[in-house]
Every structure is written in C-alpha cells, then in structure tokens.
Scaffold this motif. Structure first.
Motif, PDB file in Angstrom:
ATOM      1  N   PRO A   8      -4.626  -1.559  -8.352  1.00  0.00           N
ATOM      2  CA  PRO A   8      -2.788  -1.485  -7.416  1.00  0.00           C
ATOM      3  C   PRO A   8      -3.003  -0.822  -5.373  1.00  0.00           C
ATOM      4  CG  PRO A   8      -3.218   0.600  -9.168  1.00  0.00           C
ATOM      5  CD  PRO A   8      -4.362  -0.576  -9.643  1.00  0.00           C
ATOM      6  N   ILE A   9      -2.809  -1.080  -4.829  1.00  0.00           N
ATOM      7  CA  ILE A   9      -3.225  -0.355  -3.773  1.00  0.00           C
ATOM      8  C   ILE A   9      -2.973   0.980  -3.541  1.00  0.00           C
ATOM      9  CG2 ILE A   9      -1.990  -0.231  -0.651  1.00  0.00           C
ATOM     10  CD1 ILE A   9      -2.216  -3.833  -1.774  1.00  0.00           C
ATOM     11  N   PRO A  10      -3.811   1.445  -3.292  1.00  0.00           N
ATOM     12  CA  PRO A  10      -3.403   3.495  -2.850  1.00  0.00           C
ATOM     13  C   PRO A  10      -1.900   3.946  -2.597  1.00  0.00           C
ATOM     14  CG  PRO A  10      -5.992   3.303  -1.865  1.00  0.00           C
ATOM     15  CD  PRO A  10      -5.048   1.275  -2.016  1.00  0.00           C
ATOM     16  N   TYR A  49       8.924  -7.309  -3.419  1.00  0.00           N
ATOM     17  CA  TYR A  49       7.402  -7.892  -3.455  1.00  0.00           C
ATOM     18  C   TYR A  49       6.737  -6.696  -4.177  1.00  0.00           C
ATOM     19  CZ  TYR A  49       9.846  -9.919   0.462  1.00  0.00           C
ATOM     20  OH  TYR A  49      10.395 -10.382   1.786  1.00  0.00           O
ATOM     21  N   LYS A  50       5.284  -6.684  -4.260  1.00  0.00           N
ATOM     22  CA  LYS A  50       4.595  -6.162  -4.552  1.00  0.00           C
ATOM     23  C   LYS A  50       3.561  -5.400  -4.056  1.00  0.00           C
ATOM     24  CE  LYS A  50       4.485  -8.931  -9.184  1.00  0.00           C
ATOM     25  NZ  LYS A  50       3.597 -10.129  -9.663  1.00  0.00           N
ATOM     26  N   GLY A  51       2.569  -4.673  -4.107  1.00  0.00           N
ATOM     27  CA  GLY A  51       1.187  -4.488  -3.639  1.00  0.00           C
ATOM     28  C   GLY A  51       2.159  -3.540  -2.700  1.00  0.00           C
ATOM     29  N   ALA A  52       1.249  -3.464  -1.217  1.00  0.00           N
ATOM     30  CA  ALA A  52       1.609  -3.037   0.137  1.00  0.00           C
ATOM     31  C   ALA A  52       3.079  -2.411   0.163  1.00  0.00           C
ATOM     32  CB  ALA A  52       0.895  -3.041   1.230  1.00  0.00           C
ATOM     33  N   ILE A  80       6.024   0.469   1.876  1.00  0.00           N
ATOM     34  CA  ILE A  80       5.826   1.425   1.368  1.00  0.00           C
ATOM     35  C   ILE A  80       5.001   0.932   0.083  1.00  0.00           C
ATOM     36  CG2 ILE A  80       5.381   3.519   0.252  1.00  0.00           C
ATOM     37  CD1 ILE A  80       6.532   3.996   3.365  1.00  0.00           C
ATOM     38  N   ALA A  81       3.769   0.947  -0.384  1.00  0.00           N
ATOM     39  CA  ALA A  81       2.214   1.130  -1.429  1.00  0.00           C
ATOM     40  C   ALA A  81       3.307   1.496  -2.215  1.00  0.00           C
ATOM     41  CB  ALA A  81       1.216   0.582  -1.755  1.00  0.00           C
ATOM     42  N   ALA A  82       4.524   1.403  -3.416  1.00  0.00           N
ATOM     43  CA  ALA A  82       4.749   1.744  -4.524  1.00  0.00           C
ATOM     44  C   ALA A  82       4.389   1.405  -5.776  1.00  0.00           C
ATOM     45  CB  ALA A  82       6.830   2.297  -4.486  1.00  0.00           C
ATOM     46  N   ASP A  83       3.943   0.304  -6.166  1.00  0.00           N
ATOM     47  CA  ASP A  83       3.863  -0.519  -7.086  1.00  0.00           C
ATOM     48  C   ASP A  83       2.486   0.181  -8.130  1.00  0.00           C
ATOM     49  OD1 ASP A  83       3.713  -2.507  -9.166  1.00  0.00           O
ATOM     50  OD2 ASP A  83       3.901  -4.195  -7.400  1.00  0.00           O
TER      51      ASP A  83
END
Length: 340
Positions: free
Chosen positions: A281-283, A259-262, A272-275
């Motif tokens: 981008p989400i923090p 997935y993307k984002g969050a 986890i928001a790793a992207d």
C-alpha cells in the motif's frame, strides 16, 4: 479577460534542466544504482519531466523541468489551495448553499440542487449532473442521471462542481482565479516559469454550463515548489502560505473512488491514498493532484516526499502509459523506494 495562452511554448536552456540550477530547491547528486529503474521508467512511459524531492531537497530529476505543461485536472487541486487561503480569511463559508449564494446556471438548478453547499462541491458530491465545460468523453458517459442523487450522498468526479467553485471563488473574493494564483502562490513561492498572460485561459463550452474551466500551465519545477510547501505544513521560506488545518481537512478521504492505490479516495479536490488492501500500500497520508494524459503531483508528508510527473500533452506523438492508474501506482512505488 486573461489572455488565452493555451498553445504558448517556451523552450528551456538545456543545461539547466536536470541539474536543478537556480530552482530554490537543493539538488542532491544522483546515485546511479538507486535511480536506475526510474531512468528506465522515464523512457518506457514516455514521460516528459520527472522530479523527486525529499526534505526540500531534489534527489532526482529528468526531462524538461522548465517547460509550462498544461495542467489539465491538476488545476483543481491548485484551486483548493486558493479556496483554503480564502476560507482562513473568512471570505468563503464552506457551509453556504448555492441558494444562499444565488448561484444558478443554464439549465437552471432545481430547488434540491440549490441545497448543495460549497463543501459538497469540494468533495465532488453536489448531486448536480448537467453538462460542464472541459468534460472528457468518459466523464460525460459516466455522468449520473439528473436528480438521481441528493447533495452529499454520492461521489462523482464532476467538472460542474469544479467549474462552479471557480465562479464562487471569484464572486466571493473579488479576484480572478488567475490573479489569485499569481498573488498567493506564484509570487510567494517564486515560480520561475509562470507567465500569467501566456499560461492561463478560460475554457468555455458552447451549449453547456455558463461556468468555464479555469485552465492554466505550470512547469514541473514550479509544481515542485508547491509540493515542497505542502510537505512542509504549508510553509515556504518562513512564510505560512496555506494553513496546516486546511491541508489536513482537505486531504482526508471523504469518498472512495473506483481506483486503487494513490487515487482510491477523494478529499477536497485532492486524490487520497485510502486503499490499504494491496500488498504494497501507498502511505495513507499521500495526496495527489492528477490530470489527463499522465500528470501527477504527489505529496507524502510522513516521508517529506514530493514527486512530480509530467507528460507533454501538446505533442500528438506522445501517448504515455502512466495515464493508467495501475501504471502510475507502480511508478509511485518505485519513486518511494528510490527516494525513501
């Protein structure tokens, strides 16, 4: 056995819902322009409850905040907190193998599978691919072939891992998951809508694993308390509920997801928001509990921000679009923009 309250419903007093009366979280007045988009999104996405808090203060709320909604897979992140408390009490060793714990299942685990550790299960990297209770059809379809990956070499969102963790927790602590939730979280945080005998049940699946899914219901405003505690380094009303070190260890991205984002990374039972490849981008310190049908609780410590998104999955007429990951990411960005 805890009473199977899967279908229990309690309707809220309508006048208390959006105002946040007697919640223990301070309520701020709404700014119509600032939150107009969230109000529109609430209707468009068929949400049932939405709460946004910052610095322990509720800045936006809409919908039925006091109804206990089914947690679905959000339950896994709550179990993370119980495990963390027990790790700090030296009741659980994350490096213990399934062999050393004498944990087995039906069908029996292989010698290689038994080398998986508690930590591997927390990361959804056990390498154990057998049918499990409460698996969605998509999870079954994506399950790798048994024996295709050794422990800690491959990430797969695996209900077997999550259910086995509940059995391990109960075996090592001598407490049921639900009694522990009541004792370590519900009572210290002052849950308002939690009823242990109505809101919990063991979900077994015939012909699958011997381990049940540990399913329960929580209201949006009780989840808000959990998130606010985590955003405050695990403290609530001067009491340390969960250690900062456990929160930090759990919310690192040990794997990248599809997935993307969050939801682009996975820690210990947290998304986890790793992207950081997207334009907005989400923090990177954001972590999320997510459940089927459109249930999310996101904590962003750097912003002291908590958002709770709930959908009434008891209602067959509701099919929220927020279940789509990209849609949720868009909603979360709107929440951040409005609150921050």
């Amino acid at each position: 056995m805890i009473s199977m309250g899967r279908w229990s419903r309690r309707e809220a007093v309508a006048g208390l819902l959006a105002a946040g009366v007697a919640t223990g979280v301070r309520a701020a007045p709404h700014n119509g322009d600032r939150f107009a988009r969230l109000k529109s999104q609430f209707a468009d996405l068929q949400l049932s409850a939405l709460i946004v808090s910052r610095n322990g203060r509720r800045v936006y709320a809409q919908g039925n905040l006091s109804k206990p909604y089914l947690m679905h897979s959000m339950r896994k992140s709550i179990v993370n907190l119980l495990i963390g408390i027990s790790v700090d009490k030296k009741e659980i060793d994350l490096n213990a193998t399934l062999e050393s714990l004498k944990l087995d299942d039906n069908p029996p685990l292989t010698d290689i599978e038994k080398t998986a550790t508690v930590r591997d299960l927390l990361k959804a990297r056990s390498g154990i691919y057998i049918p499990a209770a409460a698996e969605a059809p998509g999870m079954k379809a994506r399950r790798p072939a048994r024996g295709s990956h050794a422990p800690d070499t491959f990430w797969y969102y695996n209900n077997w891992d999550f259910n086995a963790l509940g059995r391990i927790y109960e075996g090592l602590t001598g407490k049921s998951v639900f009694i522990a939730l009541d004792h370590y979280l519900a009572k210290p945080l002052g849950f308002q809508d939690w009823h242990i005998f109505d809101d919990t049940y063991y979900d077994y699946e015939g012909g699958a694993s011997e381990f049940p899914a540990y399913s329960f219901q929580l209201s949006a405003r009780d989840l808000e308390r959990v998130g606010s505690m985590l955003a405050n380094d695990g403290r609530w009303n001067g009491q340390q509920i969960v250690s900062p070190s456990w929160i930090a260890e759990s919310t690192q991205a040990y794997s990248r997801t599809n997935y993307k984002g969050a939801l682009s990374g996975y820690g210990y039972l947290w998304w986890i928001a790793a992207d950081d490849s997207e334009a907005a981008p989400i923090p990177k310190d954001a972590f999320t509990a997510a459940g089927a049908g459109g249930h999310y609780m996101t904590v962003i410590p750097s912003l002291k921000l908590v958002s709770v998104v709930r959908v009434d999955t008891f209602d067959p007429n509701i099919h929220s679009k927020v279940y789509d990951t990209d849609t949720f990411n868009g909603l979360l960005r709107d929440i951040i923009a409005a609150a921050a």
